[in-house]
Write a protein that holds these residues in place. Sequence first.
Motif, PDB file in Angstrom:
ATOM      1  N   UNK A   1       0.809  -1.221   0.000  1.00 33.32           N
ATOM      2  CA  UNK A   1       0.000   0.000   0.000  1.00 33.32           C
ATOM      3  C   UNK A   1       0.843   1.273   0.000  1.00 33.32           C
ATOM      4  N   UNK A   2       2.167   1.113   0.035  1.00 32.38           N
ATOM      5  CA  UNK A   2       3.079   2.274  -0.032  1.00 32.38           C
ATOM      6  C   UNK A   2       2.768   3.309   1.053  1.00 32.38           C
ATOM      7  N   UNK A   3       2.546   2.843   2.267  1.00 32.97           N
ATOM      8  CA  UNK A   3       2.162   3.772   3.335  1.00 32.97           C
ATOM      9  C   UNK A   3       3.276   4.750   3.697  1.00 32.97           C
ATOM     10  N   UNK A   4       4.524   4.399   3.423  1.00 32.47           N
ATOM     11  CA  UNK A   4       5.620   5.376   3.582  1.00 32.47           C
ATOM     12  C   UNK A   4       6.350   5.520   2.234  1.00 32.47           C
ATOM     13  N   UNK A   5       5.567   5.509   1.171  1.00 31.35           N
ATOM     14  CA  UNK A   5       6.140   5.572  -0.171  1.00 31.35           C
ATOM     15  C   UNK A   5       6.612   4.200  -0.614  1.00 31.35           C
ATOM     16  N   UNK A   6       7.351   4.178  -1.704  1.00 32.84           N
ATOM     17  CA  UNK A   6       7.910   2.905  -2.178  1.00 32.84           C
ATOM     18  C   UNK A   6       9.003   2.459  -1.226  1.00 32.84           C
ATOM     19  N   UNK A   7       8.872   1.256  -0.686  1.00 31.49           N
ATOM     20  CA  UNK A   7       9.944   0.721   0.156  1.00 31.49           C
ATOM     21  C   UNK A   7      11.125   0.358  -0.751  1.00 31.49           C
TER      22      UNK A   7
ATOM     23  N   UNK B   1      13.795  18.698  12.179  1.00 34.14           N
ATOM     24  CA  UNK B   1      13.043  19.427  13.211  1.00 34.14           C
ATOM     25  C   UNK B   1      11.671  18.777  13.372  1.00 34.14           C
ATOM     26  N   UNK B   2      11.108  18.897  14.546  1.00 34.78           N
ATOM     27  CA  UNK B   2       9.837  18.236  14.879  1.00 34.78           C
ATOM     28  C   UNK B   2       8.748  18.515  13.846  1.00 34.78           C
ATOM     29  N   UNK B   3       8.660  19.776  13.422  1.00 37.80           N
ATOM     30  CA  UNK B   3       7.582  20.149  12.487  1.00 37.80           C
ATOM     31  C   UNK B   3       7.742  19.482  11.122  1.00 37.80           C
ATOM     32  N   UNK B   4       8.966  19.065  10.806  1.00 34.01           N
ATOM     33  CA  UNK B   4       9.226  18.556   9.457  1.00 34.01           C
ATOM     34  C   UNK B   4       8.783  17.109   9.274  1.00 34.01           C
ATOM     35  N   UNK B   5       8.420  16.446  10.371  1.00 38.48           N
ATOM     36  CA  UNK B   5       8.044  15.031  10.261  1.00 38.48           C
ATOM     37  C   UNK B   5       6.754  14.739  11.019  1.00 38.48           C
ATOM     38  N   UNK B   6       6.168  13.631  10.685  1.00 37.68           N
ATOM     39  CA  UNK B   6       4.984  13.129  11.385  1.00 37.68           C
ATOM     40  C   UNK B   6       5.289  11.711  11.848  1.00 37.68           C
ATOM     41  N   UNK B   7       4.984  11.429  13.107  1.00 32.78           N
ATOM     42  CA  UNK B   7       5.140  10.063  13.609  1.00 32.78           C
ATOM     43  C   UNK B   7       3.771   9.402  13.599  1.00 32.78           C
ATOM     44  N   UNK B   8       3.719   8.226  13.006  1.00 32.73           N
ATOM     45  CA  UNK B   8       2.425   7.559  12.809  1.00 32.73           C
ATOM     46  C   UNK B   8       2.485   6.127  13.325  1.00 32.73           C
ATOM     47  N   UNK B   9       1.312   5.600  13.648  1.00 29.59           N
ATOM     48  CA  UNK B   9       1.237   4.190  14.030  1.00 29.59           C
ATOM     49  C   UNK B   9       1.447   3.331  12.784  1.00 29.59           C
ATOM     50  N   UNK B  10       1.802   2.092  12.998  1.00 28.04           N
ATOM     51  CA  UNK B  10       1.939   1.168  11.873  1.00 28.04           C
ATOM     52  C   UNK B  10       0.550   0.800  11.356  1.00 28.04           C
ATOM     53  N   UNK B  11       0.446   0.452  10.075  1.00 26.19           N
ATOM     54  CA  UNK B  11      -0.870   0.069   9.546  1.00 26.19           C
ATOM     55  C   UNK B  11      -1.319  -1.283  10.088  1.00 26.19           C
TER      56      UNK B  11
END
Lengths: 358, 358
Positions: free
Chosen positions: B140-146, B288-298
């Motif tokens: 599903x490319x949840x973090x782009x192409x692996x 920097x914190x604003x530049x990224x998002x931390x997400x749960x795994x699918x």
Amino acid sequence: MSSSTHSVVIVGYGGMGSYHAKLILDNTRLKVTGTFDVLASRREASQNDGYPAYESYEAVLGDPAVDVILIATPNDVHKELVISALKHGKHVICEKPVTMYVKDFEEMMAVAEETGRVLMVHQNRRWDEDFRIIKEMYDKKTIGDLFQIESRVHGANGIPGDWRHLEAYGGGMLLDWGVHLLDQFVFMIDSKITSVTSRLSFILGDEVDDGFDAVLEFENGVTAIVEVGTTNFITLPRWYVKGTEGTAVIEDWSLTGRSVVQNHEVGKIEPKPIKAGVGLTKTMAPPSEEATLTEALPKAFEHESSFYDNFAAVVEGTAEPIVKNSEVLRVLNLIENVFKSARTREVIKDFDTYEPKK
Amino acid sequence: MSSSTHSVVIVGYGGMGSYHAKLILDNTRLKVTGTFDVLASRREASQNDGYPAYESYEAVLGDPAVDVILIATPNDVHKELVISALKHGKHVICEKPVTMYVKDFEEMMAVAEETGRVLMVHQNRRWDEDFRIIKEMYDKKTIGDLFQIESRVHGANGIPGDWRHLEAYGGGMLLDWGVHLLDQFVFMIDSKITSVTSRLSFILGDEVDDGFDAVLEFENGVTAIVEVGTTNFITLPRWYVKGTEGTAVIEDWSLTGRSVVQNHEVGKIEPKPIKAGVGLTKTMAPPSEEATLTEALPKAFEHESSFYDNFAAVVEGTAEPIVKNSEVLRVLNLIENVFKSARTREVIKDFDTYEPKK
């Protein structure tokens, strides 16, 4: 020229050049007396920082008050600048990588020999505390003989700056961080490298590598894994090392870390199986608490002196260089073979110019 | 023989054999009706667990009430047992690795073909939730192409059990955990493997490998790093994966993990330099914190059915096998080349028998 203070002119007053100026402020034997940069904006920055800016490189070379030239330009012009400096009777500190090719550095070494001047490459990360902790573990066998040493530097900010994106200037991460990490291994492990295998990463679409990994096998049985990444939003540990008695980790630049070793006070304790995915595993279960000891990392190995003090002592003829040109040459040869392995996707053998330390 | 319940006899009532018996208790279509083991102590254990123990393998083969034979013996006798079972009209589930060599499995596949019986290999770790999460991210490319997928299984308990220490029985960690981890990649990545490079570890002094690492490069640009270790007192993450939009990690069997991805809501934010060893680095500073998002795994990818239900459906002719013998054959060929790469210290190319999925 006093034997206690050597005047230094910094050539290339960008990020590293200005950083050297700040560091040398704390040194009693070197004194920055001026700078030169091809960019007017950087000459201005130097003046603002209190360092007179020469108008040309020739003016630096022709100034008899200058003892030492410190080269912190892009990599492609190191050779020309260093050779001129030596021929004008100056001692030289050169930023890393000193050159991109073995043959260029061999020419520079020959000129240093002819002129009797000192040429030392700024492989300053031999002084990094994280590295010196690992060197202490390697030398003192605090977790037994280290047989696998994994050194990773991970970022997520891509390739930095300007010229580092360009091949002609000697850009790319292998020549930036790679040269440090490989130099640390060549300094630490007194053994011939029997093979190297590597892959370069070009994920960001630059013409130069945005990271790489390399596996080095040493004749004494040690394997080194060296990895640099600039597309890693989560980092793996800075150091992960396996010894015959245990494992150690240094998580990051904060030096957070630990060793976990076998507890010889207790007999063999069978681990309890754990659920792992759809199966059970005893093999991959953690060892029971009693079977291991968690320990703090040892104090770091200490060099005899700082880079700058060592350089001054070498100029004064009272010390051997800590960063030896023979080692720098060996690292350049290694880097050429890292590139070759990545390009050909072959394991490269029989390339190392190692000679046992006396 | 009913179409809803198939009687299963387990041959080899050791760790895996008895584990199968427990798991099949929950399955409505298979029923364990007996076991056979060459060791009297295990025949006794089986009786105690409520499963009648046959006196010989011939007795199992000759019993018309037996529909399925499940082989959970040491690896070296799989071939002989499987072929006899098929020739006696039994369907077969065989533990992994089904054989140590491609040619042996080809013979077994030919007999299954001739006899019209089902032969399925128990590559059960395709059902591991950690793997299914990674497969979901890949599909599903949840973090782009692996583009880099690192799969590690680390323990500190050495090689388990008895016969797994011996080469003649098909011991060693490449044939134990390795076959699972490689099978997961062959199942997940629909692309030809263009090269494999590997090293086996013999730190514990056994005649078989106590671990290995392998780097697989796929034609579609994915690199897989697969590592098994039994001398790791500190573990690296079970999964570490890099995508074009971010990085994800699954720490361990508890499925603790996260993704960190670029935040496209904000523009490019320059990282602040950090102190790293004796130098400063912007390259290796955290974004920097604003530049990224931390997400749960699918949520994990879901198979259409369990291994046992799929097997029953294949026997009944109502489903295709999830574990295809062509894939198992490809993994065995890969393993032969992992051994070859480690033995010769060469990168092995042009070996994969990949055929695109229909």
